[in-house]
Structure formats: structure tokens, C-alpha cells
Motif scaffolding. Structure first.
Motif, PDB file in Angstrom:
ATOM      1  N   THR A 166       5.791  -9.307  -8.987  1.00  0.00           N
ATOM      2  CA  THR A 166       4.427  -9.756  -9.284  1.00  0.00           C
ATOM      3  C   THR A 166       4.056 -10.830  -8.286  1.00  0.00           C
ATOM      4  OG1 THR A 166       5.305 -11.425 -10.767  1.00  0.00           O
ATOM      5  CG2 THR A 166       4.597  -9.359 -11.757  1.00  0.00           C
TER       6      THR A 166
ATOM      7  N   PHE B 171      -0.164   6.781  -9.178  1.00  0.00           N
ATOM      8  CA  PHE B 171      -1.412   6.913  -9.935  1.00  0.00           C
ATOM      9  C   PHE B 171      -1.352   6.143 -11.261  1.00  0.00           C
ATOM     10  CE2 PHE B 171      -3.816   9.414 -13.172  1.00  0.00           C
ATOM     11  CZ  PHE B 171      -5.074   9.029 -12.766  1.00  0.00           C
ATOM     12  N   TYR B 172      -0.200   6.207 -11.914  1.00  0.00           N
ATOM     13  CA  TYR B 172      -0.052   5.494 -13.185  1.00  0.00           C
ATOM     14  C   TYR B 172      -0.357   4.007 -13.013  1.00  0.00           C
ATOM     15  CZ  TYR B 172       2.125   3.865 -17.560  1.00  0.00           C
ATOM     16  OH  TYR B 172       2.368   3.285 -18.781  1.00  0.00           O
ATOM     17  N   LEU B 173       0.211   3.430 -11.946  1.00  0.00           N
ATOM     18  CA  LEU B 173      -0.019   2.006 -11.710  1.00  0.00           C
ATOM     19  C   LEU B 173      -1.457   1.745 -11.294  1.00  0.00           C
ATOM     20  CD1 LEU B 173       3.354   1.280  -9.907  1.00  0.00           C
ATOM     21  CD2 LEU B 173       2.690   0.540 -12.177  1.00  0.00           C
ATOM     22  N   GLN B 174      -2.005   2.635 -10.456  1.00  0.00           N
ATOM     23  CA  GLN B 174      -3.409   2.466 -10.057  1.00  0.00           C
ATOM     24  C   GLN B 174      -4.328   2.510 -11.264  1.00  0.00           C
ATOM     25  OE1 GLN B 174      -3.333   5.634  -6.856  1.00  0.00           O
ATOM     26  NE2 GLN B 174      -4.893   4.277  -6.046  1.00  0.00           N
ATOM     27  N   SER B 175      -3.989   3.387 -12.213  1.00  0.00           N
ATOM     28  CA  SER B 175      -4.853   3.534 -13.380  1.00  0.00           C
ATOM     29  C   SER B 175      -4.818   2.300 -14.276  1.00  0.00           C
ATOM     30  CB  SER B 175      -4.451   4.768 -14.191  1.00  0.00           C
ATOM     31  OG  SER B 175      -3.296   4.476 -14.948  1.00  0.00           O
ATOM     32  N   ARG B 176      -3.927   1.360 -13.937  1.00  0.00           N
ATOM     33  CA  ARG B 176      -3.893   0.085 -14.663  1.00  0.00           C
ATOM     34  C   ARG B 176      -4.493  -1.031 -13.809  1.00  0.00           C
ATOM     35  NH1 ARG B 176      -3.536   3.481 -17.714  1.00  0.00           N
ATOM     36  NH2 ARG B 176      -1.912   3.895 -19.237  1.00  0.00           N
ATOM     37  N   GLY B 177      -5.168  -0.632 -12.719  1.00  0.00           N
ATOM     38  CA  GLY B 177      -5.891  -1.615 -11.918  1.00  0.00           C
ATOM     39  C   GLY B 177      -5.104  -2.172 -10.742  1.00  0.00           C
ATOM     40  N   ILE B 178      -3.904  -1.639 -10.512  1.00  0.00           N
ATOM     41  CA  ILE B 178      -3.074  -2.135  -9.413  1.00  0.00           C
ATOM     42  C   ILE B 178      -3.385  -1.301  -8.170  1.00  0.00           C
ATOM     43  CG2 ILE B 178      -0.679  -2.420  -8.649  1.00  0.00           C
ATOM     44  CD1 ILE B 178      -0.005  -2.664 -11.741  1.00  0.00           C
ATOM     45  N   ASP B 179      -3.683  -1.958  -7.044  1.00  0.00           N
ATOM     46  CA  ASP B 179      -4.087  -1.175  -5.873  1.00  0.00           C
ATOM     47  C   ASP B 179      -2.908  -0.359  -5.341  1.00  0.00           C
ATOM     48  OD1 ASP B 179      -2.876  -2.591  -3.356  1.00  0.00           O
ATOM     49  OD2 ASP B 179      -3.618  -4.191  -4.663  1.00  0.00           O
ATOM     50  N   ALA B 180      -3.242   0.674  -4.569  1.00  0.00           N
ATOM     51  CA  ALA B 180      -2.237   1.660  -4.155  1.00  0.00           C
ATOM     52  C   ALA B 180      -1.082   1.019  -3.395  1.00  0.00           C
ATOM     53  CB  ALA B 180      -2.897   2.743  -3.312  1.00  0.00           C
TER      54      ALA B 180
ATOM     55  N   LEU C  30       5.773  -1.862  -5.669  1.00  0.00           N
ATOM     56  CA  LEU C  30       6.396  -2.031  -6.979  1.00  0.00           C
ATOM     57  C   LEU C  30       7.396  -0.905  -7.258  1.00  0.00           C
ATOM     58  CD1 LEU C  30       5.945  -4.117  -9.266  1.00  0.00           C
ATOM     59  CD2 LEU C  30       4.393  -2.498 -10.321  1.00  0.00           C
TER      60      LEU C  30
END
Lengths: 262, 450
Positions: free
Chosen positions: B449, B404-413, B419
């Protein structure tokens, strides 16, 4: 700042939400307009953090009723990453550590996902480095932070500054800061507050979720809301925060006190 | 050489069990030791070593899940395949796809193809003259004469696959670092299994680090398309106050069988740093055996098993203390996807004499899919009373909050999960002391990346 006739960015109506079947939010309504800073205060367990996670789309929180519109769009239909790309930003109370992923790479991936969504140019490592160097100053971060793994080995204050750096890069329309001030010494608090103030414009809005009035000495809110039992029970100006500091929450949250106020 | 035994033929053999017959068939595939460059004396000794191992093998069988040490690792699928010893040398073109020699070791590598030393692909030009790096035939005196005190002399040499390796040994990679010599350049031992048939090979490595010396080497296994069987044994002797930094990478194709042993004997004040990456093989097993033979020895083990599909990968480690003030730090991680199955058995033995031992073991397992499985067993046998021994094992899935943390930065699930898996693996991969290898391993997992 309160701007006459400015656009409503966020409109929450009668929002209810549960975690593992336990209702936490029991009818939250809130309108946030462009340019405004809203503080949400309240005792532990009142639902403040849950509210922030529901706005950002955490999958563990189930929305059971009500609606959230963001810039007119139904936010509840969007995945967390889509919400982020469209301009919602949540600064975490406990930012996660990601060993093995450099902070710079992480910031660039996040930045480019936003650029792509907006149909703007994605930046290569070189151009991005230039951009991020400018932003570092906002949170007084040393460039060496960029080459370290995301939040790994960062102090509490460094983690929170890293959150604000992300906010500076992503330029959200709505920034929700979930207890960003908790656990910070006064120097770190000033840096964080100063960073947020610099990033506030007439076009965007900020929701500060905080436990302590102290933060509001450095960021002036336009509205202060008190949450209790999953609802916003009272709303006032920045003077409400001072009153809360002096008198505690009981006088607003106890039923008879609330009645007496009405 | 032709196929000696097929599964059909096995059924006819009634005098002995299928697992005994199969083992005998594997032994029958052995070819002679190349005595060409050896002294008559050394040649005779090696011949005798092989013969004695062959005799011992007659009383042994391929282990079954009834053997406690092989409880979770079923070798039945191995018994379905008839392997052949490699015969013809492969052309340069056939080997072009396996050019896994690292830039850092271009002048310090030994390449073995199907168990045969390939001088044309090897180079030791970048190493000091005083260091011996080569195959057995290149050994000069006094090392040739001393070989018999080291080769096949570690405890545990009687284990079935080690015995099979000794009995079938046709050559060995040797690194011999003389007293006080610090070898700055890393050395790569590259073992390639290639060719059109399912070949069987028995790579053997011997590393001797004499007192106060220091060396870094990489043992690297790669395979071609066929389902090869690699049965490798590496023996490392670290003498007083010497240091060996050893990286073992097993990146066979996922249809290969791989059984490998690393046995390390550490004298007083010796240091061993072992990093193991196991990602290949249909069925693979790594036996890691550490013998701390003197006071204040130090052992650092970092290992990563990363498997998917229907792979099975088993790591059995033993750290056997014998003397006071020894330390060990062991971190073993598994990333298991699809229906793959990882096994970890981590034994630590601390006898009465090994007072003030400080042993730490941590096993962390990440299960990516609901059908992935891991069997983890820490096994501490502690007799000494004044020691510090800790162990821990965790089994978990990707943390929803982290995704969720990464998703909340715009990175898809999906990218967020990749990652996080990368980050979990990186803790081990970053221990690999060679930059290009570290990078290659990182990229084979998932680039951070895109």
C-alpha cells in the motif's frame, strides 16, 4: 423501492458486446432509477454475467454497439477503476484470492482511491481501522478476517461476505451483484441478503444477477428481468420470479411462448 | 595486485582455449591463506587442499553453452572482464553504505568484505558460548582438527567453480553447533563486495550441525557499484536428527557476476529448510545440491528469482535421495521483467534404495514483459518403484481477471499489477524467518500500500 420521479442512475440502450469475436449481448436495454432493486434472471449462458462485466469494464468484453450512461456520463469512456471511483461496484461471482496482501490494506487502498476521487480526506491506517470495524457488523464478519490475506483460504460464504463488506465501505451508487447467492448455505445467504438490504437507500440502486429465486425471498426486487440469448426478453414484478421458479424458463424463452404472452 | 590478463592478451594465447586461459588468470589472482592463527598442522592441510584444487583446475575451463549444465547460461560476458583480487582494506566510511546487518543479528553476525573477515564489523556476543561462529582462525579444538572431515568433502567438490573457490580460499565462515544445542538467535553471514575496482572474491561457508542440534542462519550477499565477481561456496552438514534453517539472499547490483553453490548433506532424520532469494547480478547462477544420506530426511526448498533489465539468473537444483522415507518439498518461483532471462533446472534423483520417497517439485514462472524469457526443466531420475514423485511447471503472465478485480475496486491498472507481482513473490518471502529481512525484501519489490 420505486420512487416517483427519482433520478435515472443507469441507462442502457441497445447494448451489444462480444467476447473474442463471439457476440454475447445482442441488444440489452435497461433503465435503473435511484432507490430501485432490479433482479436479472435467466438460464446459464444467457448473458447475465457478461452484462455485469461489461458494466464494470472488463477488458475481455468488447462493446460493439449501443450505449451505457451512468448518472448522465458515458460509462464506456471510463477505465474500470474510474467506473469504480465514480460509484459502480461489481460483487464478483468468484472473488479472487490475493495472497500476501492483507484484507485491511486492500480495503483501505480501495477506500482511499474512492475518497481521493471525491476530493475527500484519505484515511490513515488508524482511522480506517475504526471505520471498518463499524462496517464488519453489516456482514457479521470477525475482525480477524482483516488481517488475513485477501480471500485467501476463505470459504465461499466468507468470500461473498467480504464482497459485501467492500460494498459497505465503497458506498456505490450502483451495486451489481453477480450471482452473489450462488453456492451459499442458508445462513450465509441471509447474512449477505441482510447486508445488501441495509446498504440500500433511496439514493442508490442494486442490480441482482441470480440464478435462483431463493435470494429474492430475502431481498425484495422492484423489477425482475429475464435474460435469454443476450437480450432481456421479459420484465415483471417480484411475482415473476416465483412463476419462474415454478415453471422454469422455457415458457418465457421459447419463441411461441413469448408470442403467446404478448 | 595488477590485472593479469586482459581480453587482448587472451587472443595471443594459442596453446589453450580462451576459457582455460581465463580460468587460469582467475586462479592467478589468489592470495595466500592467512595462517597466522592456525596450528601448523591445520595450516599445512589447508595449503595442501588449495594446492590439490589448483592442480585439478589445470584440466578445467570456464563452462560454455556446449556444456549441458550451462546450456542456457552464457558466461561470455564474464570473459570480457578482468577481475582483480581485493588488496587494500576499505575504510569504515567506504563500508557505511553496506550496513546490511539485521537488527535481529546485531550480536550474531560475521561480516566479510571482499572475502576478508572483518572482526570489527562482526559480533557473536549474543550467541551461546558453546556454539562456534567465526572464521577458520578462530576455530578451537576439537573443531579445528575435525575441519578436514567437512571442508571441501561434499560430493560435487570437483565442479569447476567449487574447485576454483577451494583453490583460492583465503578464509571461511564457520558455524559449528555442538550436539543437542539449540541456537535460538539467528546468525547472519554477510558478504560485501565493495571498492573501486572490479574485484573477485571467493566466499566460503561451512556449517556443521551436530546430532540433535538446531540453528537458523542467513547468508547475505551485497555489492557496491563496480561489476564484482563473487564465487561463493557454502557447505552444510546436518547430522542425525539435527535441523538447519538457511536463508540465502543474493542482492548484488545488476552489474555483478555471481556464482554460488549450496551443498547440503543430511544424515538420518535431519531436516533442512532452505529459502533462497536471488534478485541481483548481471549473470548469476545458484547451484543447490541436497544429499539425503539417511532414512527419513526432510528437505524444504523455497526459492524466488526476481529479475529485470538484461539480467540472467540460473538456478540448478539437485535433490539426491539415497535411503527410504525421505521427503522433499520444493517451490521455485521466477518473476521475469523486461528482457531478463531466468533458468531453472530441477533434478530429483531417486535410486533403488530410496523406497517410499515423497518428492514434490513445483516451478511457477511469471513473465511480466513480452521479451522476458524463462527456460524451465524438471529432471526426475527415478529408479525406485514405490515412491511418490510429483512435479509441475507453469509459465504465465499476470491474469487479466485478477488485474480487473483490483481495478473494479478503484485501484489503477499499474498499481494492480504491482500488487499482484508482490503477492506472487510474497509466498516465498514470507518463508524468510527474520522479520526485518522479510520486510526489507517486501519493500524492495513493491509496498502493498502506498
Amino acid at each position: 423501492m420505486i420512487v416517483e420521479n427519482s433520478e435515472v442512475i443507469l441507462s442502457v440502450k441497445d447494448l451489444t458486446a462480444s467476447v473474442e469475436g463471439t457476440p454475447i449481448l445482442k441488444g440489452v436495454s435497461l433503465d435503473v432509477k435511484a432507490g430501485e432493486i432490479h433482479a436479472i434472471m435467466g438460464p446459464n449462458g444467457s448473458g447475465k454475467s457478461t452484462f455485469s462485466k461489461v458494466l464494470a469494464g472488463h477488458p475481455s468484453y468488447e462493446v460493439t454497439g449501443g450505449e451505457i450512461r451512468f448518472k448522465g456520463e458515458n460509462l464506456l469512456e471510463l477505465e474500470p477503476e474510474e467506473r469504480a471511483r465514480t460509484g459502480v461496484f461489481l460483487a464478483f461471482q468468484y472473488p479472487l484470492e490475493i495472497p500476501g496482501v492483507s484484507n485491511l490494506d486492500f480495503l483501505r487502498v480501495a477506500y482511499n482511491s474512492r475518497q481521493k476521487h471525491k476530493g475527500l480526506e484519505e484515511l490513515d491506517a488508524f482511522d480506517f481501522d475504526e471505520l471498518v470495524q463499524e462496517k464488519l457488523d453489516i456482514v457479521k464478519m470477525n475482525a480477524s478476517f482483516l488481517n488475513r490475506s485477501v480471500n485467501e483460504g476463505f470459504s465461499g460464504g466468507e468470500k461473498k461476505r467480504n464482497e459485501i463488506l467492500q460494498m459497505a465501505l465503497l458506498e456505490p451508487t450502483l451495486a451489481i451483484l453477480d450471482e452473489t447467492d450462488s453456492g451459499l448455505d442458508i445462513d450465509a445467504l441471509k447474512i449477505v441478503a441482510n447486508g445488501v438490504t441495509q446498504l440500500t437507500t433511496p439514493e442508490n440502486a442494486v442490480i441482482l444477477i441470480t440464478h435462483y429465486q431463493r435470494l429474492l425471498n430475502y431481498i425484495q426486487p422492484d423489477y425482475v428481468h429475464v435474460m435469454e440469448g443476450g437480450r432481456i426478453v421479459t420484465t415483471g414484478g417480484k411475482e415473476l420470479a416465483l412463476e419462474l421458479e415454478e415453471r422454469g424458463y422455457e415458457w418465457v424463452t421459447e419463441p411461441e411462448a413469448t408470442e403467446a404472452r404478448v | 595486485m595488477t590485472i593479469q590478463v586482459s581480453p587482448g592478451q587472451l587472443a595471443k594465447s594459442k596453446a589453450t582455449t580462451q576459457r582455460e586461459v581465463y580460468l587460469a588468470a582467475l586462479l592467478n589472482q589468489r592470495s595466500e591463506f592467512d595462517r597466522q592463527n592456525l596450528s601448523a598442522d591445520l595450516g599445512d592441510w589447508l595449503q595442501d587442499l588449495r594446492d590439490r584444487a589448483s592442480v585439478r583446475l589445470q584440466d578445467l575451463a570456464i563452462p560454455s553453452p556446449k556444456d549441458e549444465e550451462w546450456r542456457f547460461t552464457d558466461l561470455s560476458s564474464l570473459l570480457q572482464v578482468s577481475f582483480q583480487a581485493a588488496t587494500a582494506a576499505l575504510s569504515a566510511e567506504a563500508l557505511a553504505g553496506f550496513n546490511a546487518v539485521l537488527p535481529e543479528t546485531a550480536e550474531s553476525c560475521l561480516v566479510f568484505v571482499n572475502g576478508r573477515y572483518m572482526p570489527s564489523l562482526s559480533s557473536t556476543a549474543g550467541l551461546p558460548q558453546s556454539v562456534t561462529v567465526g572464521n577458520v582462525g578462530q576455530l578451537e579444538e576439537p573443531y579445528a582438527a575435525r575441519l578436514r572431515h567437512y571442508l571441501a568433502q561434499q560430493p560435487g567438490s570437483e565442479e569447476v567453480f567449487t574447485t576454483l573457490n577451494t583453490a583460492s580460499m583465503t578464509d571461511a565462515a564457520v558455524i559449528w553447533v555442538p550436539k543437542n544445542q539449540v541456537v535460538e538467535t539467528p546468525i547472519q553471514l554477510l558478504f560485501i563486495s565493495a571498492g573501486e575496482t572490479a574485484t573477485l572474491s571467493h566466499p566460503r561457508c561451512l556449517v556443521v550441525a551436530e546430532p540433535n542440534s538446531q540453528v537458523t542462519f542467513i547468508e547475505d550477499y551485497v555489492t557496491g557499484d563496480r561489476g564484482y565477481f563473487t564465487n561463493a561456496v557454502t557447505e552444510i552438514w546436518i547430522e542425525e536428527n539435527a535441523q538447519v534453517n538457511h536463508t540465502r539472499v543474493q542482492r548484488d547490483r545488476s552489474n555483478a557476476f555471481h556464482i554460488g553453490k549450496t551443498a547440503v548433506s543430511q544424515a538420518r532424520h535431519a531436516r533442512y529448510i532452505g529459502t533462497t532469494i536471488s534478485m541481483g547480478g548481471k549473470v548469476s547462477r545458484h547451484n543447490l545440491e541436497i544429499f539425503q544420506l539417511g532414512e527419513q530426511t526432510e528437505t524444504t526448498l523455497n526459492s524466488l528469482t526476481m529479475i529485470a533489465g538484461e539480467q540472467l539468473s540460473d538456478t540448478h537444483s539437485t535433490i539426491a535421495y539415497s535411503s527410504p522415507y525421505g521427503t522433499s518439498r520444493q517451490l521455485h518461483k521466477c518473476i521475469v521483467d523486461d528482457q531478463a532471462h531466468a533458468v531453472f533446472n530441477g533434478k530429483v534423483v531417486v535410486p533403488q534404495a530410496a523406497q517410499l520417497t515423497d518428492a514434490g517439485q513445483l516451478n511457477r514462472n511469471l513473465l511480466i514483459s513480452p521479451k522476458a524469457r524463462v527456460d524451465a526443466k524438471p529432471q526426475l531420475e527415478i529408479v525406485a518403484d514405490n515412491v511418490k514423485c510429483t512435479h509441475g511447471a507453469t509459465v504465465g503472465q499476470l491474469d487479466a481477471d485478477e488485474v480487473f478485480y483490483l481495478q473494479s475496486r478503484g485501484i489503477d491498472a499499474d498499481s494492480a499489477r504491482k500488487l499482484l507481482i508482490y503477492a506472487f513473490a510474497f509466498e516465498i518471502i514470507e518463508q524468510v524467518p527474520i522479520a526485518s529481512l522479510q520486510q526489507a525484501l517486501s519493500q524492495s519489490i513493491s509496498p502493498p500500500t502506498s
